[in-house]
Design a protein around this motif. Structure first.
Motif, PDB file in Angstrom:
ATOM      1  N   ILE A  46       0.815  -1.209   0.000  1.00  0.00           N
ATOM      2  CA  ILE A  46       0.000   0.000   0.000  1.00  0.00           C
ATOM      3  C   ILE A  46       0.854   1.267   0.000  1.00  0.00           C
ATOM      4  O   ILE A  46       0.544   2.221  -0.701  1.00  0.00           O
ATOM      5  N   SER A  47       1.921   1.298   0.771  1.00  0.00           N
ATOM      6  CA  SER A  47       2.697   2.522   0.966  1.00  0.00           C
ATOM      7  C   SER A  47       3.665   2.804  -0.170  1.00  0.00           C
ATOM      8  O   SER A  47       4.357   1.915  -0.657  1.00  0.00           O
ATOM      9  N   ASP A  48       3.719   4.086  -0.558  1.00  0.00           N
ATOM     10  CA  ASP A  48       4.774   4.586  -1.435  1.00  0.00           C
ATOM     11  C   ASP A  48       5.916   5.022  -0.536  1.00  0.00           C
ATOM     12  O   ASP A  48       5.696   5.478   0.598  1.00  0.00           O
ATOM     13  N   GLU A  49       7.155   4.907  -1.034  1.00  0.00           N
ATOM     14  CA  GLU A  49       8.316   5.242  -0.217  1.00  0.00           C
ATOM     15  C   GLU A  49       9.162   6.283  -0.945  1.00  0.00           C
ATOM     16  O   GLU A  49       9.438   6.147  -2.131  1.00  0.00           O
ATOM     17  N   THR A  50       9.557   7.299  -0.210  1.00  0.00           N
ATOM     18  CA  THR A  50      10.463   8.321  -0.722  1.00  0.00           C
ATOM     19  C   THR A  50      11.701   8.317   0.154  1.00  0.00           C
ATOM     20  O   THR A  50      11.594   8.365   1.381  1.00  0.00           O
ATOM     21  N   ILE A  51      12.879   8.249  -0.474  1.00  0.00           N
ATOM     22  CA  ILE A  51      14.145   8.198   0.243  1.00  0.00           C
ATOM     23  C   ILE A  51      14.932   9.449  -0.101  1.00  0.00           C
ATOM     24  O   ILE A  51      15.099   9.787  -1.272  1.00  0.00           O
ATOM     25  N   LEU A  52      15.444  10.119   0.915  1.00  0.00           N
ATOM     26  CA  LEU A  52      16.301  11.288   0.725  1.00  0.00           C
ATOM     27  C   LEU A  52      17.718  10.928   1.146  1.00  0.00           C
ATOM     28  O   LEU A  52      17.929  10.472   2.282  1.00  0.00           O
ATOM     29  N   GLY A  53      18.683  11.107   0.254  1.00  0.00           N
ATOM     30  CA  GLY A  53      20.085  10.892   0.590  1.00  0.00           C
ATOM     31  C   GLY A  53      20.601  12.078   1.391  1.00  0.00           C
ATOM     32  O   GLY A  53      20.509  13.214   0.938  1.00  0.00           O
ATOM     33  N   MET A  54      21.119  11.838   2.575  1.00  0.00           N
ATOM     34  CA  MET A  54      21.597  12.913   3.443  1.00  0.00           C
ATOM     35  C   MET A  54      23.127  12.936   3.506  1.00  0.00           C
ATOM     36  O   MET A  54      23.733  13.966   3.277  1.00  0.00           O
ATOM     37  N   ASN A  55      23.737  11.812   3.868  1.00  0.00           N
ATOM     38  CA  ASN A  55      25.185  11.689   3.963  1.00  0.00           C
ATOM     39  C   ASN A  55      25.586  10.355   3.366  1.00  0.00           C
ATOM     40  O   ASN A  55      24.852   9.378   3.494  1.00  0.00           O
ATOM     41  N   GLY A  56      26.760  10.301   2.762  1.00  0.00           N
ATOM     42  CA  GLY A  56      27.233   9.059   2.190  1.00  0.00           C
ATOM     43  C   GLY A  56      26.441   8.677   0.955  1.00  0.00           C
ATOM     44  O   GLY A  56      25.570   9.417   0.493  1.00  0.00           O
ATOM     45  N   ILE A  57      26.761   7.513   0.426  1.00  0.00           N
ATOM     46  CA  ILE A  57      26.106   7.006  -0.785  1.00  0.00           C
ATOM     47  C   ILE A  57      25.515   5.640  -0.466  1.00  0.00           C
ATOM     48  O   ILE A  57      26.213   4.770   0.068  1.00  0.00           O
ATOM     49  N   THR A  58      24.250   5.465  -0.753  1.00  0.00           N
ATOM     50  CA  THR A  58      23.628   4.153  -0.616  1.00  0.00           C
ATOM     51  C   THR A  58      23.345   3.602  -2.005  1.00  0.00           C
ATOM     52  O   THR A  58      23.130   4.358  -2.956  1.00  0.00           O
ATOM     53  N   THR A  59      23.350   2.294  -2.107  1.00  0.00           N
ATOM     54  CA  THR A  59      23.032   1.620  -3.363  1.00  0.00           C
ATOM     55  C   THR A  59      21.686   0.950  -3.195  1.00  0.00           C
ATOM     56  O   THR A  59      21.488   0.154  -2.277  1.00  0.00           O
ATOM     57  N   TRP A  60      20.780   1.294  -4.077  1.00  0.00           N
ATOM     58  CA  TRP A  60      19.431   0.737  -4.066  1.00  0.00           C
ATOM     59  C   TRP A  60      19.288  -0.214  -5.224  1.00  0.00           C
ATOM     60  O   TRP A  60      19.730   0.080  -6.334  1.00  0.00           O
ATOM     61  N   GLN A  74      16.855  12.291  -4.268  1.00  0.00           N
ATOM     62  CA  GLN A  74      15.618  11.682  -3.781  1.00  0.00           C
ATOM     63  C   GLN A  74      15.276  10.502  -4.680  1.00  0.00           C
ATOM     64  O   GLN A  74      15.379  10.584  -5.894  1.00  0.00           O
ATOM     65  N   LEU A  75      14.856   9.417  -4.063  1.00  0.00           N
ATOM     66  CA  LEU A  75      14.427   8.222  -4.789  1.00  0.00           C
ATOM     67  C   LEU A  75      12.986   7.940  -4.404  1.00  0.00           C
ATOM     68  O   LEU A  75      12.674   7.808  -3.222  1.00  0.00           O
ATOM     69  N   ASP A  76      12.109   7.889  -5.408  1.00  0.00           N
ATOM     70  CA  ASP A  76      10.700   7.583  -5.176  1.00  0.00           C
ATOM     71  C   ASP A  76      10.435   6.151  -5.594  1.00  0.00           C
ATOM     72  O   ASP A  76      10.726   5.771  -6.730  1.00  0.00           O
ATOM     73  N   ILE A  77       9.884   5.365  -4.671  1.00  0.00           N
ATOM     74  CA  ILE A  77       9.597   3.954  -4.924  1.00  0.00           C
ATOM     75  C   ILE A  77       8.100   3.739  -4.722  1.00  0.00           C
ATOM     76  O   ILE A  77       7.623   3.712  -3.580  1.00  0.00           O
ATOM     77  N   PRO A  78       7.360   3.595  -5.811  1.00  0.00           N
ATOM     78  CA  PRO A  78       5.913   3.374  -5.680  1.00  0.00           C
ATOM     79  C   PRO A  78       5.602   2.025  -5.041  1.00  0.00           C
ATOM     80  O   PRO A  78       6.388   1.072  -5.136  1.00  0.00           O
ATOM     81  N   HIS A  79       4.433   1.941  -4.375  1.00  0.00           N
ATOM     82  CA  HIS A  79       4.026   0.667  -3.771  1.00  0.00           C
ATOM     83  C   HIS A  79       4.001  -0.416  -4.858  1.00  0.00           C
ATOM     84  O   HIS A  79       3.790  -0.128  -6.036  1.00  0.00           O
ATOM     85  N   GLY A  80       4.290  -1.646  -4.454  1.00  0.00           N
ATOM     86  CA  GLY A  80       4.320  -2.763  -5.391  1.00  0.00           C
ATOM     87  C   GLY A  80       5.642  -2.936  -6.113  1.00  0.00           C
ATOM     88  O   GLY A  80       5.778  -3.840  -6.927  1.00  0.00           O
ATOM     89  N   THR A  81       6.636  -2.094  -5.810  1.00  0.00           N
ATOM     90  CA  THR A  81       7.942  -2.158  -6.471  1.00  0.00           C
ATOM     91  C   THR A  81       8.941  -2.848  -5.546  1.00  0.00           C
ATOM     92  O   THR A  81       9.161  -2.399  -4.422  1.00  0.00           O
ATOM     93  N   VAL A  82       9.577  -3.906  -6.020  1.00  0.00           N
ATOM     94  CA  VAL A  82      10.569  -4.642  -5.226  1.00  0.00           C
ATOM     95  C   VAL A  82      11.835  -3.796  -5.107  1.00  0.00           C
ATOM     96  O   VAL A  82      12.331  -3.269  -6.102  1.00  0.00           O
ATOM     97  N   HIS A  83      12.344  -3.672  -3.866  1.00  0.00           N
ATOM     98  CA  HIS A  83      13.545  -2.876  -3.641  1.00  0.00           C
ATOM     99  C   HIS A  83      14.299  -3.356  -2.405  1.00  0.00           C
ATOM    100  O   HIS A  83      13.749  -4.031  -1.544  1.00  0.00           O
ATOM    101  N   SER A  84      15.574  -3.003  -2.355  1.00  0.00           N
ATOM    102  CA  SER A  84      16.414  -3.227  -1.184  1.00  0.00           C
ATOM    103  C   SER A  84      17.532  -2.192  -1.223  1.00  0.00           C
ATOM    104  O   SER A  84      17.693  -1.477  -2.209  1.00  0.00           O
ATOM    105  N   CYS A  85      18.292  -2.127  -0.139  1.00  0.00           N
ATOM    106  CA  CYS A  85      19.319  -1.093  -0.015  1.00  0.00           C
ATOM    107  C   CYS A  85      20.546  -1.657   0.677  1.00  0.00           C
ATOM    108  O   CYS A  85      20.445  -2.525   1.542  1.00  0.00           O
ATOM    109  N   LEU A  86      21.711  -1.136   0.301  1.00  0.00           N
ATOM    110  CA  LEU A  86      22.939  -1.474   0.989  1.00  0.00           C
ATOM    111  C   LEU A  86      23.879  -0.285   0.953  1.00  0.00           C
ATOM    112  O   LEU A  86      23.732   0.617   0.119  1.00  0.00           O
ATOM    113  N   ASN A  87      24.796  -0.281   1.873  1.00  0.00           N
ATOM    114  CA  ASN A  87      25.871   0.702   1.882  1.00  0.00           C
ATOM    115  C   ASN A  87      27.141  -0.064   1.568  1.00  0.00           C
ATOM    116  O   ASN A  87      27.704  -0.714   2.439  1.00  0.00           O
ATOM    117  N   ASP A  88      27.562  -0.010   0.315  1.00  0.00           N
ATOM    118  CA  ASP A  88      28.769  -0.734  -0.091  1.00  0.00           C
ATOM    119  C   ASP A  88      29.982   0.194  -0.139  1.00  0.00           C
ATOM    120  O   ASP A  88      30.973  -0.095  -0.795  1.00  0.00           O
TER     121      ASP A  88
END
Length: 157
Positions: A46-60, A74-88
């Motif tokens: 159901i939820s849409d997700e918005t991610i704001l990069g503040m410090n460092g670099i994340t890989t989505w 800013q990264l916008d991820i609509p509901h129903g979209t498969v995603h994950s995140c890491l700091n490499d």
């Protein structure tokens, strides 16, 4: 502001939860140490997700596409979209997450932290049931029953 919640080396601090916003949003900060995975591939029903990069670099990883999120982006991820995140990267990263509507609250992360500390190895079936109660579905591949709307990345002015 809420007390930080530790899940392994990750730190999650709620700025506003579904409780303060009457279910409209969850807004929280995540601090991710170097070489850490934030989460397993999942989607929000159901939820849409918005991610704001503040410090460092994340890989989505969004629908098997790698996207580097830099400070001020800013990264916008609509509901129903498969995603994950890491700091490499070699440095700590900090992101702000906004979920609309808000269905998590700090209790979601507290339940996950408790489940991950309870057993070694963790009970993945139980963790999956916790995720499902909060609109999060673990996914290795996109779900055919949910349309993929993709993700949009752009710089925050």
């Amino acid at each position: 502001m809420h007390t930080p919640i530790q899940i392994g080396k990750l730190s999650i601090t709620f700025l506003h939860s579904r409780h303060q916003t009457h279910g409209a949003a969850d807004l929280f900060e995540v601090i991710i140490p170097p070489h850490a995975h934030l989460n397993i591939p999942h989607l929000h029903r159901i939820s849409d997700e918005t991610i704001l990069g503040m410090n460092g670099i994340t890989t989505w990883i969004v629908d098997e596409r790698r996207i580097a999120l830099h400070p001020g982006e800013q990264l916008d991820i609509p509901h129903g979209t498969v995603h994950s995140c890491l700091n490499d990267q070699q440095t700590t990263a900090r992101i702000i997450c906004l979920l609309t509507p808000g269905l998590l609250g700090p209790e979601y992360f507290r339940e996950l932290a408790a489940a991950l500390h309870a057993e070694d190895p963790p009970n993945l079936a139980y963790i999956g049931s916790v995720m499902a109660r909060y609109d999060i579905i673990p996914a290795a591949v996109p779900s055919p029953s949910l349309p993929n709307q993709g993700a949009v990345l752009f710089a925050v002015p």
